[in-house]
Design a protein around this motif. Structure first.
Motif, PDB file in Angstrom:
ATOM      1  N   TYR A  36      69.643  16.160  82.973  1.00 28.51           N
ATOM      2  CA  TYR A  36      70.644  15.782  82.981  1.00 28.51           C
ATOM      3  C   TYR A  36      71.315  17.420  83.801  1.00 28.51           C
ATOM      4  O   TYR A  36      70.016  18.046  84.317  1.00 28.51           O
ATOM      5  CB  TYR A  36      71.168  16.588  81.711  1.00 28.51           C
ATOM      6  N   LEU A  38      74.533  20.162  84.142  1.00 23.58           N
ATOM      7  CA  LEU A  38      75.422  20.879  83.592  1.00 23.58           C
ATOM      8  C   LEU A  38      76.169  21.374  84.796  1.00 23.58           C
ATOM      9  O   LEU A  38      75.679  22.205  84.887  1.00 23.58           O
ATOM     10  CB  LEU A  38      74.820  21.290  82.253  1.00 23.58           C
ATOM     11  N   GLY A  41      80.934  25.034  82.442  1.00 27.75           N
ATOM     12  CA  GLY A  41      82.210  25.186  81.553  1.00 27.75           C
ATOM     13  C   GLY A  41      82.101  23.404  80.929  1.00 27.75           C
ATOM     14  O   GLY A  41      83.120  23.264  80.282  1.00 27.75           O
ATOM     15  N   GLU A  42      81.432  22.564  81.568  1.00 28.28           N
ATOM     16  CA  GLU A  42      81.790  21.190  81.110  1.00 28.28           C
ATOM     17  C   GLU A  42      80.332  20.702  80.107  1.00 28.28           C
ATOM     18  O   GLU A  42      79.405  22.388  79.384  1.00 28.28           O
ATOM     19  CB  GLU A  42      81.050  19.866  82.113  1.00 28.28           C
ATOM     20  N   SER A  43      80.372  19.693  79.389  1.00 25.18           N
ATOM     21  CA  SER A  43      78.916  19.703  78.602  1.00 25.18           C
ATOM     22  C   SER A  43      77.538  18.728  79.405  1.00 25.18           C
ATOM     23  O   SER A  43      77.566  18.038  80.635  1.00 25.18           O
ATOM     24  CB  SER A  43      79.332  18.654  77.250  1.00 25.18           C
ATOM     25  N   PRO A  44      76.934  19.101  79.140  1.00 24.93           N
ATOM     26  CA  PRO A  44      75.628  18.210  80.084  1.00 24.93           C
ATOM     27  C   PRO A  44      75.381  16.792  79.685  1.00 24.93           C
ATOM     28  O   PRO A  44      75.968  16.377  79.236  1.00 24.93           O
ATOM     29  CB  PRO A  44      73.880  18.900  78.377  1.00 24.93           C
ATOM     30  N   LEU A  46      73.847  12.886  81.194  1.00 23.07           N
ATOM     31  CA  LEU A  46      72.192  12.144  81.626  1.00 23.07           C
ATOM     32  C   LEU A  46      72.662  12.079  83.321  1.00 23.07           C
ATOM     33  O   LEU A  46      74.143  11.501  83.302  1.00 23.07           O
ATOM     34  CB  LEU A  46      71.917  10.623  81.090  1.00 23.07           C
ATOM     35  N   PHE A  89      68.574  20.182  84.250  1.00 23.68           N
ATOM     36  CA  PHE A  89      67.872  19.920  83.143  1.00 23.68           C
ATOM     37  C   PHE A  89      66.816  19.185  82.692  1.00 23.68           C
ATOM     38  O   PHE A  89      66.964  17.744  82.869  1.00 23.68           O
ATOM     39  CB  PHE A  89      68.022  20.688  81.481  1.00 23.68           C
ATOM     40  N   ARG A  99      63.744  10.984  68.426  1.00 22.22           N
ATOM     41  CA  ARG A  99      63.586  10.878  69.716  1.00 22.22           C
ATOM     42  C   ARG A  99      64.670  12.492  70.485  1.00 22.22           C
ATOM     43  O   ARG A  99      65.107  12.135  70.617  1.00 22.22           O
ATOM     44  CB  ARG A  99      64.713   9.882  69.949  1.00 22.22           C
ATOM     45  N   LYS A 100      63.575  13.409  69.717  1.00 25.63           N
ATOM     46  CA  LYS A 100      63.383  14.705  70.808  1.00 25.63           C
ATOM     47  C   LYS A 100      63.688  14.805  71.603  1.00 25.63           C
ATOM     48  O   LYS A 100      62.167  14.960  72.491  1.00 25.63           O
ATOM     49  CB  LYS A 100      63.220  15.745  69.120  1.00 25.63           C
ATOM     50  N   LEU A 101      64.084  16.034  72.115  1.00 24.24           N
ATOM     51  CA  LEU A 101      64.141  16.346  73.709  1.00 24.24           C
ATOM     52  C   LEU A 101      63.972  17.197  73.573  1.00 24.24           C
ATOM     53  O   LEU A 101      64.871  18.372  73.501  1.00 24.24           O
ATOM     54  CB  LEU A 101      65.741  15.377  74.065  1.00 24.24           C
ATOM     55  N   PHE A 103      63.821  20.227  76.269  1.00 26.89           N
ATOM     56  CA  PHE A 103      64.528  20.378  77.839  1.00 26.89           C
ATOM     57  C   PHE A 103      63.659  21.751  77.947  1.00 26.89           C
ATOM     58  O   PHE A 103      63.206  22.828  77.340  1.00 26.89           O
ATOM     59  CB  PHE A 103      65.618  20.614  77.386  1.00 26.89           C
ATOM     60  N   GLY A 104      63.640  21.843  79.368  1.00 31.40           N
ATOM     61  CA  GLY A 104      62.805  22.884  80.400  1.00 31.40           C
ATOM     62  C   GLY A 104      64.201  24.389  80.650  1.00 31.40           C
ATOM     63  O   GLY A 104      65.379  23.741  79.536  1.00 31.40           O
ATOM     64  N   LEU A 105      63.959  24.547  81.376  1.00 37.71           N
ATOM     65  CA  LEU A 105      64.790  26.541  81.314  1.00 37.71           C
ATOM     66  C   LEU A 105      65.945  25.641  82.624  1.00 37.71           C
ATOM     67  O   LEU A 105      66.860  26.369  82.288  1.00 37.71           O
ATOM     68  CB  LEU A 105      64.320  27.150  81.214  1.00 37.71           C
TER      69      LEU A 105
END
Lengths: 113, 113
Positions: A36, A38, A41-44, A46, A89, A99-101, A103-105
């Motif tokens: 993903y 990012l 100011g926006e949203s993640p 894909l 990410f 379907r939990k994702l 995420f890395g840092l």
């Protein structure tokens, strides 16, 4: 314990270079690996994703290389552009209805013109 | 037209106050998720839901409650807000049939004083 690890934490490349973002994971049952992006100011959103049946996935300037044996993958951004500057990410998910994702840092990429 | 919307977009709250963040999706997805995003911590899952009436704890549920009254709506509730809950909160929806892709809302910036 971080199940999905990313490196480097931040990366600066020049315009036109190839940026390489690394990711590794712990759980061998993970079967889906999305990246993903990012922008501030926006949203993640894909960007590109891969499943372990493949060792490579390409979409324009973005390519995922996947090594199942070593539980590693990398995102290559060729001909990097200043507009690619964002946080990337790596994530992973496994079996299950929800379907939990995980995420890395994240890796913050800066492309210098 | 945005498929995942969040309200409010910005919120300032006082310590000890109650805060409710709302999320609405028109994707008709079964699964919905609440994340918080903090620099250096990536995207962390707070609560999720796999359908109306269900809520599940994510990785960092302490201090948060969730409510899924309908397929379209998923709320995150901070009963007693604390400054450590200052963050950007993202809601997302997804479905198994949708190849695991999660679609994120625009985010809510919460500042707890």
């Amino acid at each position: 314990q971080q199940q999905v690890r990313q490196s480097p934490q931040s990366l600066t490349v020049w315009e036109g270079e190839t940026a390489i973002l690394n990711c590794s994971y712990e759980d061998s049952t993970f079967d889906y690996f999305p990246w993903y992006r990012l922008f501030p100011g926006e949203s993640p959103a894909l960007l590109i994703a891969i499943r372990p049946v493949s060792n490579k996935k390409e979409d324009g300037r973005f390519t995922i290389f996947f090594n199942k044996r070593e539980k590693k993958l990398s995102l290559h951004i060729t001909d990097s552009q200043p507009g690619d500057s964002a946080t990337y990410f790596c994530a992973a998910s496994g079996a299950g209805n929800t379907r939990k994702l995980i995420f890395g840092l994240g890796t913050t990429l800066q492309v210098q013109p | 037209e945005a498929a995942v919307t969040q309200s409010p977009r910005n919120k300032v709250a006082v310590t000890g106050g109650k805060v409710t963040l709302s999320c609405n999706q028109t994707n008709n997805h079964n699964n919905m998720y609440w994340y918080r995003q903090d620099t250096g911590h990536g995207l962390r899952l707070i609560h999720y839901s796999y359908g109306a009436g269900s809520t599940e704890k994510g990785d960092i549920p302490d201090g948060y409650k969730a409510s899924r009254p309908s397929q379209e709506n998923f709320s995150l509730i901070l009963e007693l807000a604390t400054p450590s809950q200052t963050s950007v909160y993202f809601c997302a929806s997804g479905d198994v049939q949708g190849a695991d892709t999660q679609y994120f809302g625009p985010g809510t910036r919460l500042l707890v004083l």
